[in-house]
Design a protein around this motif. Structure first.
Motif, PDB file in Angstrom:
ATOM      1  N   GLU A   8     -13.312   4.657 -11.829  1.00  0.00           N
ATOM      2  CA  GLU A   8     -12.531   5.599 -12.631  1.00  0.00           C
ATOM      3  C   GLU A   8     -11.464   6.338 -11.808  1.00  0.00           C
ATOM      4  OE1 GLU A   8     -16.508   4.934 -14.351  1.00  0.00           O
ATOM      5  OE2 GLU A   8     -15.906   5.668 -12.404  1.00  0.00           O
ATOM      6  N   ILE A   9     -11.582   6.346 -10.497  1.00  0.00           N
ATOM      7  CA  ILE A   9     -10.655   7.126  -9.671  1.00  0.00           C
ATOM      8  C   ILE A   9      -9.345   6.376  -9.452  1.00  0.00           C
ATOM      9  CG2 ILE A   9     -10.313   8.168  -7.386  1.00  0.00           C
ATOM     10  CD1 ILE A   9     -13.298   8.865  -7.398  1.00  0.00           C
ATOM     11  N   TRP A  10      -9.414   5.160  -8.927  1.00  0.00           N
ATOM     12  CA  TRP A  10      -8.211   4.380  -8.607  1.00  0.00           C
ATOM     13  C   TRP A  10      -8.026   3.187  -9.531  1.00  0.00           C
ATOM     14  CZ3 TRP A  10      -9.942   4.266  -2.840  1.00  0.00           C
ATOM     15  CH2 TRP A  10      -9.657   5.505  -2.244  1.00  0.00           C
ATOM     16  N   GLY A  11      -8.933   2.979 -10.471  1.00  0.00           N
ATOM     17  CA  GLY A  11      -8.805   1.876 -11.415  1.00  0.00           C
ATOM     18  C   GLY A  11      -9.742   0.719 -11.104  1.00  0.00           C
ATOM     19  N   GLU A  12      -9.902  -0.171 -12.065  1.00  0.00           N
ATOM     20  CA  GLU A  12     -10.801  -1.329 -11.970  1.00  0.00           C
ATOM     21  C   GLU A  12     -10.508  -2.201 -10.756  1.00  0.00           C
ATOM     22  OE1 GLU A  12     -13.397  -2.741 -13.900  1.00  0.00           O
ATOM     23  OE2 GLU A  12     -13.515  -0.810 -14.917  1.00  0.00           O
ATOM     24  N   GLU A  13      -9.207  -2.402 -10.470  1.00  0.00           N
ATOM     25  CA  GLU A  13      -8.826  -3.315  -9.392  1.00  0.00           C
ATOM     26  C   GLU A  13      -8.968  -2.700  -7.994  1.00  0.00           C
ATOM     27  OE1 GLU A  13      -5.629  -0.719 -10.459  1.00  0.00           O
ATOM     28  OE2 GLU A  13      -6.771  -2.057 -11.737  1.00  0.00           O
ATOM     29  N   CYS A  14      -9.170  -1.378  -7.937  1.00  0.00           N
ATOM     30  CA  CYS A  14      -9.301  -0.677  -6.648  1.00  0.00           C
ATOM     31  C   CYS A  14     -10.515   0.252  -6.679  1.00  0.00           C
ATOM     32  CB  CYS A  14      -8.048   0.125  -6.340  1.00  0.00           C
ATOM     33  SG  CYS A  14      -6.598  -0.859  -6.048  1.00  0.00           S
ATOM     34  N   PRO A  15     -11.731  -0.297  -6.616  1.00  0.00           N
ATOM     35  CA  PRO A  15     -12.915   0.553  -6.683  1.00  0.00           C
ATOM     36  C   PRO A  15     -12.958   1.543  -5.509  1.00  0.00           C
ATOM     37  CG  PRO A  15     -13.504  -1.656  -5.979  1.00  0.00           C
ATOM     38  CD  PRO A  15     -12.055  -1.693  -6.369  1.00  0.00           C
ATOM     39  N   GLU A  45       3.698   1.987  -2.328  1.00  0.00           N
ATOM     40  CA  GLU A  45       4.732   3.000  -2.057  1.00  0.00           C
ATOM     41  C   GLU A  45       4.348   4.383  -2.590  1.00  0.00           C
ATOM     42  OE1 GLU A  45       8.259   4.834  -0.802  1.00  0.00           O
ATOM     43  OE2 GLU A  45       7.334   2.956  -0.166  1.00  0.00           O
ATOM     44  N   GLU A  46       3.844   4.436  -3.820  1.00  0.00           N
ATOM     45  CA  GLU A  46       3.494   5.736  -4.421  1.00  0.00           C
ATOM     46  C   GLU A  46       2.414   6.443  -3.601  1.00  0.00           C
ATOM     47  OE1 GLU A  46       3.080   2.744  -6.390  1.00  0.00           O
ATOM     48  OE2 GLU A  46       5.203   2.902  -6.886  1.00  0.00           O
ATOM     49  N   ALA A  47       1.481   5.675  -3.057  1.00  0.00           N
ATOM     50  CA  ALA A  47       0.409   6.259  -2.246  1.00  0.00           C
ATOM     51  C   ALA A  47       0.967   6.816  -0.938  1.00  0.00           C
ATOM     52  CB  ALA A  47      -0.679   5.221  -1.960  1.00  0.00           C
ATOM     53  N   ILE A  48       1.875   6.087  -0.306  1.00  0.00           N
ATOM     54  CA  ILE A  48       2.477   6.566   0.945  1.00  0.00           C
ATOM     55  C   ILE A  48       3.214   7.877   0.697  1.00  0.00           C
ATOM     56  CG2 ILE A  48       4.224   6.098   2.713  1.00  0.00           C
ATOM     57  CD1 ILE A  48       3.517   3.100   2.393  1.00  0.00           C
ATOM     58  N   VAL A  49       3.994   7.925  -0.355  1.00  0.00           N
ATOM     59  CA  VAL A  49       4.760   9.133  -0.687  1.00  0.00           C
ATOM     60  C   VAL A  49       3.806  10.303  -0.971  1.00  0.00           C
ATOM     61  CG1 VAL A  49       6.324  10.149  -2.403  1.00  0.00           C
ATOM     62  CG2 VAL A  49       6.774   7.858  -1.495  1.00  0.00           C
ATOM     63  N   GLU A  50       2.736  10.033  -1.713  1.00  0.00           N
ATOM     64  CA  GLU A  50       1.762  11.080  -2.030  1.00  0.00           C
ATOM     65  C   GLU A  50       1.065  11.582  -0.768  1.00  0.00           C
ATOM     66  OE1 GLU A  50      -2.407  11.537  -4.454  1.00  0.00           O
ATOM     67  OE2 GLU A  50      -0.849  10.289  -5.352  1.00  0.00           O
ATOM     68  N   TYR A  51       0.607  10.676   0.085  1.00  0.00           N
ATOM     69  CA  TYR A  51      -0.053  11.071   1.329  1.00  0.00           C
ATOM     70  C   TYR A  51       0.890  11.856   2.239  1.00  0.00           C
ATOM     71  CZ  TYR A  51      -4.203   8.154   0.503  1.00  0.00           C
ATOM     72  OH  TYR A  51      -5.355   7.603   0.006  1.00  0.00           O
ATOM     73  N   ALA A  52       2.131  11.394   2.362  1.00  0.00           N
ATOM     74  CA  ALA A  52       3.098  12.075   3.227  1.00  0.00           C
ATOM     75  C   ALA A  52       3.352  13.498   2.722  1.00  0.00           C
ATOM     76  CB  ALA A  52       4.397  11.287   3.309  1.00  0.00           C
ATOM     77  N   GLY A  53       3.509  13.640   1.424  1.00  0.00           N
ATOM     78  CA  GLY A  53       3.733  14.978   0.857  1.00  0.00           C
ATOM     79  C   GLY A  53       2.504  15.860   0.960  1.00  0.00           C
ATOM     80  N   GLY A  54       1.353  15.305   0.650  1.00  0.00           N
ATOM     81  CA  GLY A  54       0.112  16.081   0.639  1.00  0.00           C
ATOM     82  C   GLY A  54      -0.401  16.469   2.005  1.00  0.00           C
ATOM     83  N   SER A  55      -0.113  15.660   3.015  1.00  0.00           N
ATOM     84  CA  SER A  55      -0.647  15.954   4.352  1.00  0.00           C
ATOM     85  C   SER A  55      -0.064  17.229   4.944  1.00  0.00           C
ATOM     86  CB  SER A  55      -0.424  14.773   5.296  1.00  0.00           C
ATOM     87  OG  SER A  55       0.954  14.575   5.503  1.00  0.00           O
ATOM     88  N   GLY A  56       1.083  17.650   4.450  1.00  0.00           N
ATOM     89  CA  GLY A  56       1.695  18.880   4.948  1.00  0.00           C
ATOM     90  C   GLY A  56       0.845  20.116   4.711  1.00  0.00           C
ATOM     91  N   ASN A  57      -0.056  20.043   3.726  1.00  0.00           N
ATOM     92  CA  ASN A  57      -0.902  21.188   3.374  1.00  0.00           C
ATOM     93  C   ASN A  57      -2.348  21.008   3.833  1.00  0.00           C
ATOM     94  OD1 ASN A  57       1.250  22.444   1.967  1.00  0.00           O
ATOM     95  ND2 ASN A  57       0.887  21.049   0.261  1.00  0.00           N
ATOM     96  N   THR A  58      -2.559  20.235   4.881  1.00  0.00           N
ATOM     97  CA  THR A  58      -3.921  19.968   5.363  1.00  0.00           C
ATOM     98  C   THR A  58      -4.043  20.370   6.832  1.00  0.00           C
ATOM     99  OG1 THR A  58      -3.404  17.720   6.106  1.00  0.00           O
ATOM    100  CG2 THR A  58      -4.131  17.973   3.802  1.00  0.00           C
ATOM    101  N   THR A  81     -12.621   5.569   0.221  1.00  0.00           N
ATOM    102  CA  THR A  81     -12.042   4.329   0.725  1.00  0.00           C
ATOM    103  C   THR A  81     -12.278   3.227  -0.296  1.00  0.00           C
ATOM    104  OG1 THR A  81     -11.862   2.918   2.684  1.00  0.00           O
ATOM    105  CG2 THR A  81     -14.085   3.622   2.061  1.00  0.00           C
ATOM    106  N   LEU A  82     -11.649   2.091  -0.087  1.00  0.00           N
ATOM    107  CA  LEU A  82     -11.816   0.969  -1.004  1.00  0.00           C
ATOM    108  C   LEU A  82     -13.256   0.472  -0.934  1.00  0.00           C
ATOM    109  CD1 LEU A  82     -10.166  -0.794  -2.964  1.00  0.00           C
ATOM    110  CD2 LEU A  82      -9.743  -2.348  -1.060  1.00  0.00           C
ATOM    111  N   GLY A  83     -13.879   0.298  -2.092  1.00  0.00           N
ATOM    112  CA  GLY A  83     -15.295  -0.026  -2.183  1.00  0.00           C
ATOM    113  C   GLY A  83     -15.681  -1.434  -1.764  1.00  0.00           C
ATOM    114  N   ASP A  84     -16.973  -1.592  -1.527  1.00  0.00           N
ATOM    115  CA  ASP A  84     -17.569  -2.876  -1.116  1.00  0.00           C
ATOM    116  C   ASP A  84     -17.334  -4.001  -2.116  1.00  0.00           C
ATOM    117  OD1 ASP A  84     -18.699  -1.831   1.197  1.00  0.00           O
ATOM    118  OD2 ASP A  84     -20.596  -1.357   0.215  1.00  0.00           O
ATOM    119  N   SER A  85     -17.205  -3.664  -3.393  1.00  0.00           N
ATOM    120  CA  SER A  85     -17.055  -4.718  -4.399  1.00  0.00           C
ATOM    121  C   SER A  85     -15.670  -5.366  -4.349  1.00  0.00           C
ATOM    122  CB  SER A  85     -17.340  -4.173  -5.801  1.00  0.00           C
ATOM    123  OG  SER A  85     -16.358  -3.233  -6.180  1.00  0.00           O
ATOM    124  N   HIS A  86     -14.771  -4.817  -3.550  1.00  0.00           N
ATOM    125  CA  HIS A  86     -13.451  -5.424  -3.349  1.00  0.00           C
ATOM    126  C   HIS A  86     -13.491  -6.227  -2.049  1.00  0.00           C
ATOM    127  CE1 HIS A  86      -9.168  -5.923  -2.732  1.00  0.00           C
ATOM    128  NE2 HIS A  86      -8.968  -5.498  -3.968  1.00  0.00           N
TER     129      HIS A  86
END
Length: 154
Positions: free
Chosen positions: A139-146, A31-44, A109-114
């Protein structure tokens, strides 16, 4: 028939981003990612793919510096995937970037190790479109999301 249109209204860009991402939980289930993308896309720079009057996909491009831009977020509704829409969106955005003398386009994007099967398809698409893996970082999205950074020379 699919038409690609560059949008300038930030509210329209945010609404399309929000509505399409919510229909793709396999890729956008946080959910937090959707909200961030929706808000941020307005300035792209934002291109939407329309079938009749309905948006079925989009690409949102963010300038990083004068040489590099990033695909901030892109998505195509599941029932319209594998029809060349993502390719057409990317090619349209790239044309404008080349006209602005931008030299590189990157995407995170999500890395190969996932082991996620949906993001495996995403990485395949980017490779097919000429992107190369640059670096995977936890370091960007955390250990569980390379995070895999991919880049393409324009």
């Amino acid at each position: 028939m699919i038409n690609i249109i560059k949008l300038t209204d930030s509210g329209q860009k945010s609404n399309i981003t929000n509505s399409i991402l919510r229909l793709l939980p396999e890729w956008f289930g946080i959910e937090e990612a959707i909200v961030e993308y929706a808000g941020g896309s307005g300035n792209t720079d934002f291109y939407a793919a329309y079938r009749l009057d309905e948006p079925v996909g989009f690409i949102s491009i963010k300038a990083i510096n004068i040489y590099t831009s990033e695909i901030y977020v892109t998505a195509v509704l599941k029932e319209y995937q594998h029809m060349g829409i993502g390719k057409k969106l990317l090619e349209t955005a790239q044309e404008e970037l080349i006209n602005k003398n931008v030299k590189f386009l990157m995407v995170k994007t999500l890395g190969d190790s996932h082991p996620d099967e949906y993001y495996m398809k995403t990485r395949k698409f980017y490779c097919k479109m000429g992107f190369y893996p640059l670096e995977e970082l936890k370091e960007i999205w955390g250990e569980e999301c390379p995070c895999l950074i991919m880049v393409k020379a324009l």
